[in-house]
Design a protein around this motif. Structure first.
Motif, PDB file in Angstrom:
ATOM      1  N   ARG A 383       0.851  -1.186   0.000  1.00  0.00           N
ATOM      2  CA  ARG A 383       0.000   0.000   0.000  1.00  0.00           C
ATOM      3  C   ARG A 383       0.885   1.234   0.000  1.00  0.00           C
ATOM      4  N   MET A 384       0.647   2.115  -0.972  1.00  0.00           N
ATOM      5  CA  MET A 384       1.449   3.325  -1.107  1.00  0.00           C
ATOM      6  C   MET A 384       0.569   4.546  -0.837  1.00  0.00           C
ATOM      7  N   TRP A 385       1.240   5.631  -0.588  1.00  0.00           N
ATOM      8  CA  TRP A 385       0.550   6.911  -0.422  1.00  0.00           C
ATOM      9  C   TRP A 385       0.814   7.763  -1.653  1.00  0.00           C
ATOM     10  N   LEU A 386      -0.271   8.331  -2.191  1.00  0.00           N
ATOM     11  CA  LEU A 386      -0.191   9.275  -3.288  1.00  0.00           C
ATOM     12  C   LEU A 386      -0.580  10.643  -2.747  1.00  0.00           C
ATOM     13  N   THR A 387       0.343  11.583  -2.812  1.00  0.00           N
ATOM     14  CA  THR A 387       0.084  12.938  -2.319  1.00  0.00           C
ATOM     15  C   THR A 387      -0.150  13.856  -3.507  1.00  0.00           C
ATOM     16  N   LEU A 388      -1.359  14.402  -3.585  1.00  0.00           N
ATOM     17  CA  LEU A 388      -1.749  15.285  -4.679  1.00  0.00           C
ATOM     18  C   LEU A 388      -1.714  16.738  -4.233  1.00  0.00           C
ATOM     19  N   GLN A 389      -1.403  17.608  -5.161  1.00  0.00           N
ATOM     20  CA  GLN A 389      -1.435  19.051  -4.919  1.00  0.00           C
ATOM     21  C   GLN A 389      -2.628  19.632  -5.678  1.00  0.00           C
ATOM     22  N   VAL A 390      -3.702  19.903  -4.960  1.00  0.00           N
ATOM     23  CA  VAL A 390      -4.958  20.328  -5.561  1.00  0.00           C
ATOM     24  C   VAL A 390      -5.079  21.849  -5.476  1.00  0.00           C
ATOM     25  N   ARG A 391      -5.549  22.452  -6.562  1.00  0.00           N
ATOM     26  CA  ARG A 391      -5.754  23.905  -6.564  1.00  0.00           C
ATOM     27  C   ARG A 391      -6.787  24.291  -5.514  1.00  0.00           C
ATOM     28  N   LEU A 392      -6.576  25.453  -4.938  1.00  0.00           N
ATOM     29  CA  LEU A 392      -7.431  25.896  -3.846  1.00  0.00           C
ATOM     30  C   LEU A 392      -8.895  25.997  -4.295  1.00  0.00           C
ATOM     31  N   GLU A 393      -9.125  26.426  -5.543  1.00  0.00           N
ATOM     32  CA  GLU A 393     -10.506  26.584  -6.005  1.00  0.00           C
ATOM     33  C   GLU A 393     -11.201  25.237  -6.222  1.00  0.00           C
ATOM     34  N   ASP A 394     -10.432  24.157  -6.339  1.00  0.00           N
ATOM     35  CA  ASP A 394     -11.027  22.823  -6.510  1.00  0.00           C
ATOM     36  C   ASP A 394     -11.135  22.054  -5.194  1.00  0.00           C
ATOM     37  N   ALA A 395     -10.445  22.525  -4.161  1.00  0.00           N
ATOM     38  CA  ALA A 395     -10.338  21.749  -2.922  1.00  0.00           C
ATOM     39  C   ALA A 395     -11.685  21.542  -2.236  1.00  0.00           C
ATOM     40  N   GLU A 396     -12.590  22.497  -2.355  1.00  0.00           N
ATOM     41  CA  GLU A 396     -13.856  22.374  -1.640  1.00  0.00           C
ATOM     42  C   GLU A 396     -14.723  21.234  -2.179  1.00  0.00           C
ATOM     43  N   ARG A 397     -14.410  20.746  -3.384  1.00  0.00           N
ATOM     44  CA  ARG A 397     -15.182  19.641  -3.946  1.00  0.00           C
ATOM     45  C   ARG A 397     -14.575  18.275  -3.650  1.00  0.00           C
ATOM     46  N   ILE A 398     -13.428  18.253  -2.975  1.00  0.00           N
ATOM     47  CA  ILE A 398     -12.753  16.999  -2.669  1.00  0.00           C
ATOM     48  C   ILE A 398     -13.239  16.477  -1.323  1.00  0.00           C
ATOM     49  N   LYS A 399     -13.661  15.221  -1.287  1.00  0.00           N
ATOM     50  CA  LYS A 399     -14.172  14.595  -0.073  1.00  0.00           C
ATOM     51  C   LYS A 399     -13.472  13.257   0.155  1.00  0.00           C
ATOM     52  N   VAL A 400     -13.354  12.889   1.427  1.00  0.00           N
ATOM     53  CA  VAL A 400     -12.762  11.600   1.795  1.00  0.00           C
ATOM     54  C   VAL A 400     -13.637  10.476   1.232  1.00  0.00           C
ATOM     55  N   GLY A 401     -12.981   9.494   0.637  1.00  0.00           N
ATOM     56  CA  GLY A 401     -13.692   8.359   0.070  1.00  0.00           C
ATOM     57  C   GLY A 401     -13.929   8.453  -1.419  1.00  0.00           C
ATOM     58  N   GLN A 402     -13.653   9.610  -2.052  1.00  0.00           N
ATOM     59  CA  GLN A 402     -13.877   9.743  -3.488  1.00  0.00           C
ATOM     60  C   GLN A 402     -12.880   8.897  -4.276  1.00  0.00           C
ATOM     61  N   LEU A 403     -13.335   8.396  -5.408  1.00  0.00           N
ATOM     62  CA  LEU A 403     -12.489   7.579  -6.272  1.00  0.00           C
ATOM     63  C   LEU A 403     -11.442   8.452  -6.958  1.00  0.00           C
ATOM     64  N   VAL A 404     -10.234   7.914  -7.067  1.00  0.00           N
ATOM     65  CA  VAL A 404      -9.130   8.621  -7.715  1.00  0.00           C
ATOM     66  C   VAL A 404      -8.515   7.694  -8.763  1.00  0.00           C
ATOM     67  N   ARG A 405      -8.360   8.216  -9.972  1.00  0.00           N
ATOM     68  CA  ARG A 405      -7.646   7.508 -11.033  1.00  0.00           C
ATOM     69  C   ARG A 405      -6.282   8.164 -11.207  1.00  0.00           C
ATOM     70  N   PHE A 406      -5.247   7.323 -11.229  1.00  0.00           N
ATOM     71  CA  PHE A 406      -3.887   7.860 -11.271  1.00  0.00           C
ATOM     72  C   PHE A 406      -3.087   7.122 -12.332  1.00  0.00           C
ATOM     73  N   ARG A 407      -2.285   7.895 -13.057  1.00  0.00           N
ATOM     74  CA  ARG A 407      -1.365   7.308 -14.043  1.00  0.00           C
ATOM     75  C   ARG A 407      -0.054   8.071 -13.973  1.00  0.00           C
ATOM     76  N   HIS A 408       1.032   7.357 -13.661  1.00  0.00           N
ATOM     77  CA  HIS A 408       2.305   8.073 -13.604  1.00  0.00           C
ATOM     78  C   HIS A 408       3.047   7.923 -14.918  1.00  0.00           C
ATOM     79  N   GLU A 409       4.121   8.659 -15.026  1.00  0.00           N
ATOM     80  CA  GLU A 409       4.805   8.848 -16.297  1.00  0.00           C
ATOM     81  C   GLU A 409       5.328   7.562 -16.910  1.00  0.00           C
ATOM     82  N   GLY A 410       5.431   6.495 -16.126  1.00  0.00           N
ATOM     83  CA  GLY A 410       5.952   5.246 -16.666  1.00  0.00           C
ATOM     84  C   GLY A 410       4.897   4.252 -17.076  1.00  0.00           C
ATOM     85  N   HIS A 411       3.610   4.579 -16.892  1.00  0.00           N
ATOM     86  CA  HIS A 411       2.527   3.638 -17.181  1.00  0.00           C
ATOM     87  C   HIS A 411       1.575   4.212 -18.221  1.00  0.00           C
ATOM     88  N   SER A 412       0.991   3.312 -18.997  1.00  0.00           N
ATOM     89  CA  SER A 412      -0.014   3.726 -19.974  1.00  0.00           C
ATOM     90  C   SER A 412      -1.432   3.518 -19.463  1.00  0.00           C
TER      91      SER A 412
END
Length: 547
Positions: A383-412
């Protein structure tokens, strides 16, 4: 000054000598009439040429500088009427924009304040280009209401009149030749996301930096970087004199307590006979003191990571106690292996605190170590931790438990996780809000300190109204699509209706990009997609002409 002589000579034929008359008459002057006739002879051609040019200009202006038909030039037939609408590029007799009797417009409902479009099909379904007016359900209205309430949407200008326009073609074949294709408005799941950059790291609660509990010499190393370990598995052995001393003190305290206890028992038997009450009390005190010493010796071993139970040793002979404590804390199979190499009681094991992987190893056998030096780092990478930097104007819409899709530079491909924490404070340097995501990593495909892009799903709509994104056009003050007329195949009028729409979320699917249409079109209507820019160009051309 003298004139220079020319170097070029001119040859002339010899002239015959004509004798001059004896009496030459003076030249006769022309009359006035002859002079007028001469001037007229020179001026007439010029006047005729200027007249011809003037006539040509007059005819050109009256005919629009177009050549008349051959039949007109020959005078065989009367001039035919020009049946072509230059403004809309169709025969004028069939032009639905110019000829009011061609394809009359339906009832106009005007601006819809609720959904922000003109001729709103959600409020007036009869405007839809469908074989029969559809039924608008409460679910349709609720879906549009949720989409508009979720986030600010780009608004259309209520004064824009583009929805009153219709784009007409001469034939269906013309539409095909231009490569214009249509697609039906459909319903599909769509997600609205917040995009943010992030970095993967280890879960700090599952990273252990291990050092020996006592100083000494690194006697044996069992694991290397990259080795998988389980909880309690030995990583290394340290030869520490402090460990041998603690074992000896425990054995001594154990024997001392046994002797004191036996002495007390004998004195109690002789109490009142040969032993005084004072001797018995002193024996009791000695036993209590021995128990305290034994407990202290036991605690020293516990502090070194060598838990013991006193009751397991109380009935053993001193030699058995020493043999049992010699390799205390070592697994049985490792103890047998070590016993063939040494008889020391100073060895202490450095063990893994949980299942994981060795990610750092410092030190080699024979090196002096102490509790301040980290020898191993073990991390549970499942289990890893992904730390995101969210813009302040978008932060109010972020809630605990929301689904997150992530793709890093080495994966398609995309990986998924859940929002675990939203920081109550912004980062002092980036002025963004840190958001932590728990990212499962059972196969070890994620690596710490890698960067990538994440999409936090803040809204999901299972049955959104969608169109291909290439069908939607922004005209400066409103969004429009081009809806094919419902009678396109049967009617002689090949028409596309300009329809204002209110777009929502945009998603990328395996078949291409799609855009949610909150209001403006209904499922089943056909909208221009491929080469729909041709219709837009025609619309802009007519607007420029009108302006």
């Amino acid at each position: 000054m003298l004139q220079e002589k020319s170097n070029v000579s001119v040859l002339e034929p010899p002239s015959e000598k004509v004798p001059a008359p004896a009496h030459a008459a003076p030249p006769k002057r022309p009359s006035v009439a002859s002079r007028v006739l001469g001037w007229t002879g020179h001026a007439v051609p010029t006047i005729l040429a200027l007249g011809a040019v003037g006539a040509l200009v007059l005819v050109g202006q009256r005919t629009g500088w177009r050549l008349p038909k051959f039949s007109t030039l020959m005078g065989n037939t009367a001039a035919e009427k020009d049946d072509w609408c230059e403004e809309h590029s169709v025969p004028e007799s069939l032009c639905v924009e110019c000829m009011k009797g061609c394809m009359p417009r339906g009832k106009e409902y005007g601006w819809c304040k609720v959904h922000g479009v003109s001729e709103c099909p959600l409020e007036h379904p009869d405007v839809a280009q469908l074989p029969s007016p559809p039924t608008i359900t409460q679910e349709d209205l609720d879906r549009a209401r949720r989409a508009l309430a979720f986030a600010p949407r780009v608004e259309n200008n209520s004064k824009c009149k583009l929805h009153q326009r219709r784009i007409q073609f001469t034939s269906a074949e013309a539409v095909t030749r231009l490569g214009i294709k249509v697609s039906p408005v459909s319903q599909a799941p769509i997600a609205e996301t917040v995009t943010a950059n992030g970095e993967i790291g280890f879960d700090p609660t599952l990273v252990a930096r291990l050092s020996p509990r006592a100083g000494g010499t690194l006697w044996q190393v069992e694991k290397q970087v990259g080795d998988k370990v389980t909880k309690g598995e030995v990583l290394a052995l340290v030869d520490a004199a402090e460990v041998g001393k603690a074992k000896a003190e425990f054995q001594q305290a154990l024997v001392n307590l046994d002797l004191k206890t036996q002495t007390l028992a004998k004195l109690k038997e002789l109490a009142g006979l040969t032993a005084s009450e004072q001797s018995v009390e002193e024996a009791k005190a000695a036993v209590a003191e021995a128990e305290v010493r034994l407990l202290a010796a036991r605690q020293t071993l516990v502090n070194l990571g060598l838990p013991v139970r006193v009751e397991d040793y109380t009935r053993l002979a001193p030699a058995d106690v020493a043999r049992r404590m010699q390799f205390l804390g070592l697994p049985a199979d490792l103890a047998k292996e070590v016993a063939r190499r040494t008889s020391s009681s100073n060895l202490i094991a450095l063990v893994a605190p949980f299942d994981g992987e060795v990610i750092v190893r410092e030190g080699v056998a024979g090196e002096t170590v102490d509790p301040a030096k980290v020898l191993f780092v073990v991390a549970d990478t499942r289990r890893m931790w992904l730390t995101l930097q969210v813009r302040l104007e978008d932060a109010e819409r972020i809630k605990v438990g929301q689904l997150v899709r992530f793709r890093h530079e080495g994966h398609s491909s995309w990986d998924t996780g859940k929002v675990a924490w939203v920081s109550p404070a912004v980062d002092e340097k980036t002025r963004t809000v840190p958001v932590r995501v728990e990212l499962p990593n059972p196969d070890g495909r994620h690596h710490a300190r890698t960067f990538g892009t994440a999409q936090i799903v803040v809204r999901e709509e299972p049955k959104a109204v969608v169109v291909p994104s290439e069908a939607v056009h922004w005209e400066g003050d409103c969004h429009v699509v081009f809806v094919r007329d419902k009678n396109f195949d049967q009617s002689e009028y090949k028409v596309f209706h300009v329809r204002k729409v209110r777009p929502g979320a945009k998603n990328v699917t395996p078949s291409g990009s799609v855009t949610e249409i909150i209001a403006g079109v209904l499922p089943g209507e056909l909208v221009a997609t491929t080469n729909s820019g041709i219709l837009r160009g025609e619309l802009l051309k007519n607007n420029l002409g009108a302006g």
